[in-house]
Design an enzyme around this catalytic site. Sequence first.
Site, short mmCIF file in Angstrom:
data_model
loop_
_atom_site.label_atom_id
_atom_site.label_comp_id
_atom_site.label_asym_id
_atom_site.label_seq_id
_atom_site.Cartn_x
_atom_site.Cartn_y
_atom_site.Cartn_z
N HIS A 1 0.85 -1.20 0.00
CA HIS A 1 0.00 0.00 0.00
C HIS A 1 0.89 1.25 0.00
CE1 HIS A 1 -3.14 -2.69 2.08
NE2 HIS A 1 -3.71 -2.28 0.97
N CYS B 1 -2.41 0.22 9.85
CA CYS B 1 -3.52 -0.66 9.44
C CYS B 1 -4.42 -1.07 10.59
CB CYS B 1 -3.01 -1.96 8.82
SG CYS B 1 -1.44 -1.87 8.06
#
Length: 257
Positions: free
Chosen positions: A165, A252
């Site tokens: 990401h 996250c």
Amino acid sequence: MRFTRAIVCPPGDNFADGLTASGLGTPDVALARAQHENYVCALEECGLAVTRLPPDEAHPDSTFVEDTAIVTARGALLTRPGAVSRRDEVASVARTLTEFFPQMEIIRAPGTLDAGDVCDADGHFFIGVSERTNEAGAHQLATWLTGLGYESVMVDIRATGGLLHLKSGLAHLDGRRLAAVEVLARHPALRDWEVLRVPAGEDYAANCVRVNDAVLVPTWFPQMAAALRRLGLRVVELEVSEFRKMDGGLSCLSLRW
Ligand code: CIR
């Protein structure tokens, strides 16, 4: 932005069945739970009221709750995760988020978006186009952000090799300052920003999280911690070894606003 709330989801019994390409071995679920609890305590010590969702045994990656929503001071949006196995994680987060944001936008097919690809630098949003977030999803998000009066810019990370990401390699530290791994630091989207380059060999520590007066940083990255301290930031080091095994990190593990 001063954060007051967070949502987390502790790892379930099936945590080790989630997606990973790390090659770091099987995580110890009990240890992951203990590390998660320390993380929650750190958020609480930063002044956040933390809502814990019940572990979601149907979705092993659901502890990476960040990927399911974009939460801003002006509204929230539900994502459509790029990995099919993660799509239904959104529903349980949505149930809790609607208490705070009764009207949420949602990313629609064929768009996909993982919020790990979205870096909010105080209202300027960097949107990563990745293996998980496609251009359609990134455009839907950009349109929504524009409607709220925010700026955004896209950063295609597909050629960087190794970044799952955008926020695996980029973090907002304060004001106009970012931390970035070498492969992102020269990207044109970062041109007008002050960039702290993550020291060689410590790329994983790029996924650090500014929370009010502290920066949460993974343990075992001493050069990065020292560089952040030299900037005058209060560094809180947290062990997240078991989440790293599943390709996750500090950002996250929570939705913060
Ligand atoms: C996944 O592959 O989707 C999870 N195992 C890890 C997600 C990490 N999320 C993030 O970096 N925002």
